[in-house]
Design a protein around this motif. Structure first.
Motif, PDB file in Angstrom:
ATOM      1  N   ARG A 142       0.819  -1.209   0.000  1.00 44.12           N
ATOM      2  CA  ARG A 142       0.000   0.000   0.000  1.00 44.12           C
ATOM      3  C   ARG A 142       0.858   1.267   0.000  1.00 44.12           C
ATOM      4  NH1 ARG A 142      -5.354  -0.478   0.674  1.00 44.12           N
ATOM      5  NH2 ARG A 142      -5.479   1.665   1.434  1.00 44.12           N
ATOM      6  N   GLY A 143       2.068   1.156   0.550  1.00 48.28           N
ATOM      7  CA  GLY A 143       2.967   2.301   0.523  1.00 48.28           C
ATOM      8  C   GLY A 143       3.322   2.725  -0.883  1.00 48.28           C
ATOM      9  N   VAL A 144       3.365   1.770  -1.787  1.00 44.90           N
ATOM     10  CA  VAL A 144       3.642   2.080  -3.196  1.00 44.90           C
ATOM     11  C   VAL A 144       2.353   2.381  -3.957  1.00 44.90           C
ATOM     12  CG1 VAL A 144       4.517   1.164  -5.390  1.00 44.90           C
ATOM     13  CG2 VAL A 144       5.760   0.719  -3.269  1.00 44.90           C
ATOM     14  N   VAL A 145       1.406   1.464  -3.908  1.00 42.64           N
ATOM     15  CA  VAL A 145       0.233   1.527  -4.788  1.00 42.64           C
ATOM     16  C   VAL A 145      -0.730   2.646  -4.414  1.00 42.64           C
ATOM     17  CG1 VAL A 145      -1.810   0.231  -5.539  1.00 42.64           C
ATOM     18  CG2 VAL A 145       0.423  -0.897  -5.411  1.00 42.64           C
ATOM     19  N   PHE A 146      -0.899   2.891  -3.101  1.00 42.04           N
ATOM     20  CA  PHE A 146      -1.897   3.870  -2.670  1.00 42.04           C
ATOM     21  C   PHE A 146      -1.306   5.148  -2.095  1.00 42.04           C
ATOM     22  CE2 PHE A 146      -4.243  -0.125  -2.679  1.00 42.04           C
ATOM     23  CZ  PHE A 146      -5.417   0.239  -3.315  1.00 42.04           C
ATOM     24  N   GLN A 147      -0.048   5.104  -1.656  1.00 37.47           N
ATOM     25  CA  GLN A 147       0.495   6.273  -0.961  1.00 37.47           C
ATOM     26  C   GLN A 147       1.596   6.999  -1.726  1.00 37.47           C
ATOM     27  OE1 GLN A 147       1.589   4.748   2.928  1.00 37.47           O
ATOM     28  NE2 GLN A 147      -0.458   3.897   3.259  1.00 37.47           N
ATOM     29  N   ASP A 148       2.216   6.362  -2.704  1.00 34.85           N
ATOM     30  CA  ASP A 148       3.236   7.047  -3.499  1.00 34.85           C
ATOM     31  C   ASP A 148       2.529   7.914  -4.546  1.00 34.85           C
ATOM     32  OD1 ASP A 148       5.280   7.779  -5.367  1.00 34.85           O
ATOM     33  OD2 ASP A 148       6.483   6.091  -4.670  1.00 34.85           O
ATOM     34  N   PRO A 149       2.698   9.230  -4.493  1.00 33.13           N
ATOM     35  CA  PRO A 149       1.974  10.107  -5.424  1.00 33.13           C
ATOM     36  C   PRO A 149       2.355   9.910  -6.889  1.00 33.13           C
ATOM     37  CG  PRO A 149       3.634  11.343  -4.183  1.00 33.13           C
ATOM     38  CD  PRO A 149       3.547   9.985  -3.556  1.00 33.13           C
ATOM     39  N   ARG A 150       3.478   9.245  -7.138  1.00 30.00           N
ATOM     40  CA  ARG A 150       3.905   9.012  -8.516  1.00 30.00           C
ATOM     41  C   ARG A 150       3.231   7.806  -9.147  1.00 30.00           C
ATOM     42  NH1 ARG A 150      10.115   8.105  -7.196  1.00 30.00           N
ATOM     43  NH2 ARG A 150       9.057   6.860  -5.607  1.00 30.00           N
ATOM     44  N   PHE A 151       2.645   6.940  -8.317  1.00 28.44           N
ATOM     45  CA  PHE A 151       2.285   5.620  -8.816  1.00 28.44           C
ATOM     46  C   PHE A 151       1.177   5.619  -9.858  1.00 28.44           C
ATOM     47  CE2 PHE A 151       0.052   1.583  -8.821  1.00 28.44           C
ATOM     48  CZ  PHE A 151       1.099   0.719  -9.086  1.00 28.44           C
ATOM     49  N   ILE A 152       0.088   6.341  -9.630  1.00 26.81           N
ATOM     50  CA  ILE A 152      -1.021   6.264 -10.575  1.00 26.81           C
ATOM     51  C   ILE A 152      -0.610   6.791 -11.947  1.00 26.81           C
ATOM     52  CG2 ILE A 152      -2.015   8.494  -9.908  1.00 26.81           C
ATOM     53  CD1 ILE A 152      -3.926   5.284 -10.928  1.00 26.81           C
ATOM     54  N   ALA A 153       0.236   7.830 -11.980  1.00 25.31           N
ATOM     55  CA  ALA A 153       0.729   8.329 -13.267  1.00 25.31           C
ATOM     56  C   ALA A 153       1.643   7.300 -13.928  1.00 25.31           C
ATOM     57  CB  ALA A 153       1.471   9.653 -13.070  1.00 25.31           C
ATOM     58  N   TYR A 154       2.444   6.628 -13.109  1.00 22.66           N
ATOM     59  CA  TYR A 154       3.326   5.575 -13.625  1.00 22.66           C
ATOM     60  C   TYR A 154       2.508   4.437 -14.230  1.00 22.66           C
ATOM     61  CZ  TYR A 154       6.643   1.668 -13.462  1.00 22.66           C
ATOM     62  OH  TYR A 154       7.414   0.578 -13.781  1.00 22.66           O
ATOM     63  N   PHE A 155       1.501   3.978 -13.492  1.00 25.53           N
ATOM     64  CA  PHE A 155       0.624   2.908 -13.998  1.00 25.53           C
ATOM     65  C   PHE A 155      -0.049   3.322 -15.304  1.00 25.53           C
ATOM     66  CE2 PHE A 155      -3.822   1.244 -13.957  1.00 25.53           C
ATOM     67  CZ  PHE A 155      -3.529  -0.077 -14.250  1.00 25.53           C
TER      68      PHE A 155
END
Length: 359
Positions: A142-155
């Motif tokens: 969850r630290g990566v998928v839900f809490q890292d602000p970069r993740f959704i743009a990366y996905f």
């Protein structure tokens, strides 16, 4: 509804895995079944579990014998259970008379084995270790998928997730609502998109941190090895991770990152996740004693099978990256090209068919 003293209970796998990561979700499902069995026994009710599994490991899928042997003791009784069969798995398992017979043979023999050969009782130290793994892996995931602000743009950048939503190849919309967040994405396209890039992130993310937490001292390493050798649930979980790593290819994932990540910030996240992939794979292979699945000339049956498929799948991945890049460029210029979209869809279908368990 309770009918004739029998209560059916469905166990869901897809959204729990997306929300907490595969390892944490799997242990929660195991414990939930144990508690339901205790309550049912108290009130004299027979439970029949309905396993809502998908075709992929990330959605509870995997080889039938492994899945059934890893269930809690007493969860399969009188040869009764229900499962879902979805996506391309339907055609593979029931598309022809011979394959349908083999599938039914496998289910029947596996259910008999699971019911007659009761698994070892879960030791207190195994349960304590799994509780710790659950907490550590869920926090890391969850630290990566839900809490890292970069993740959704990366996905959004490095997977064909947006294009899959326009392709009309699923039974439901790719998102539950028009919100750009992981929570809004349905579980099937979430898994499908990562499978296309051969990174399979939802399955392994968090697993490396969990295993690392157990090997900080000799006693922890001994418990971990004991669990792998004698706790069928844990062994199946680790072996399925090893299978996912055999079918994954970080070099292919790097092609997507290099060609599609829009900023240095996203490329930095890519490097972090790539390092995590290698660390987690090394931890899993150290526990199983298997060889590196991406080493040249791997001798395992699974690796030879993957190598034979990769000859056909890898060119499709390369074509997909190019199609995604050109299609997005054309769409940004206000001149979308149907030929590019058609070619992209062909790569999606070809990769899915080659990998075989993407649904």
């Amino acid at each position: 509804h309770l009918v004739g003293g029998v209560q059916e209970v469905m166990i869901g796998y897809s959204d729990s895995g997306k929300d907490a990561g595969r390892l944490a979700a799997a242990w929660a499902q195991y414990e939930a079944q144990e508690k339901l069995l205790e309550v049912a026994a108290e009130f004299g009710v027979e439970l029949v579990f309905f396993h809502g599994r998908g075709g992929t490991i990330g959605r509870g899928g995997g080889p039938v014998p492994v899945a059934l042997r890893s269930q809690p003791a007493g969860s399969i009784r009188h040869g009764r259970m229900r499962v879902t069969v979805q996506g391309e798995i339907i055609e593979r398992q029931f598309g022809e008379a011979d394959s349908a017979c083999r599938t039914l043979d496998t289910y029947i023999s596996s259910m008999l084995e699971a019911e007659l050969c009761r698994p070892a009782a879960v030791k207190a130290e195994w349960r304590a270790a799994m509780k710790k793994f659950q907490a550590v892996s869920c926090e890391a995931y969850r630290g990566v998928v839900f809490q890292d602000p970069r993740f959704i743009a990366y996905f959004r950048d490095v997977t064909p997730s947006a294009e899959l939503g326009r392709a009309n190849i699923g039974s439901r919309p790719a998102k539950r609502k028009a919100v750009d967040s992981v929570s809004s994405i349905r579980a099937i396209p979430w898994i499908f998109a990562w499978t296309q890039t051969r990174f399979n992130l939802p399955v392994w993310l968090g697993g490396g941190e969990a295993l690392a937490s157990a090997v900080k001292d000799p006693a922890g390493r001994a418990v971990l090895q004991d669990m792998y050798e004698n706790f069928m649930f844990f062994r199946s979980l680790v072996d399925l991770l090893a299978m996912v790593f055999a079918k994954s290819d970080p070099s292919i994932a790097k092609l997507y990152d290099a060609g599609l990540a829009a900023s240095d910030e996203l490329k930095a996240l890519s490097a972090e996740l790539g390092a995590n992939f290698l660390t987690t794979r090394a931890a899993v292979l150290s526990l199983t004693g298997q060889e590196d699945p991406n080493a040249e000339g791997g001798s395992s049956w699974l690796q030879q099978k993957c190598d034979a498929r990769n000859v056909y799948i890898t060119p499709l991945n390369i074509m997909q990256v190019r199609c995604l890049k050109q299609s997005r460029k054309a769409a940004a210029a206000g001149a979308p090209q149907q030929q590019l979209d058609d070619a992209l869809l062909l790569t999606v279908k070809g990769i899915a068919a080659g990998l075989q368990n993407t649904g």
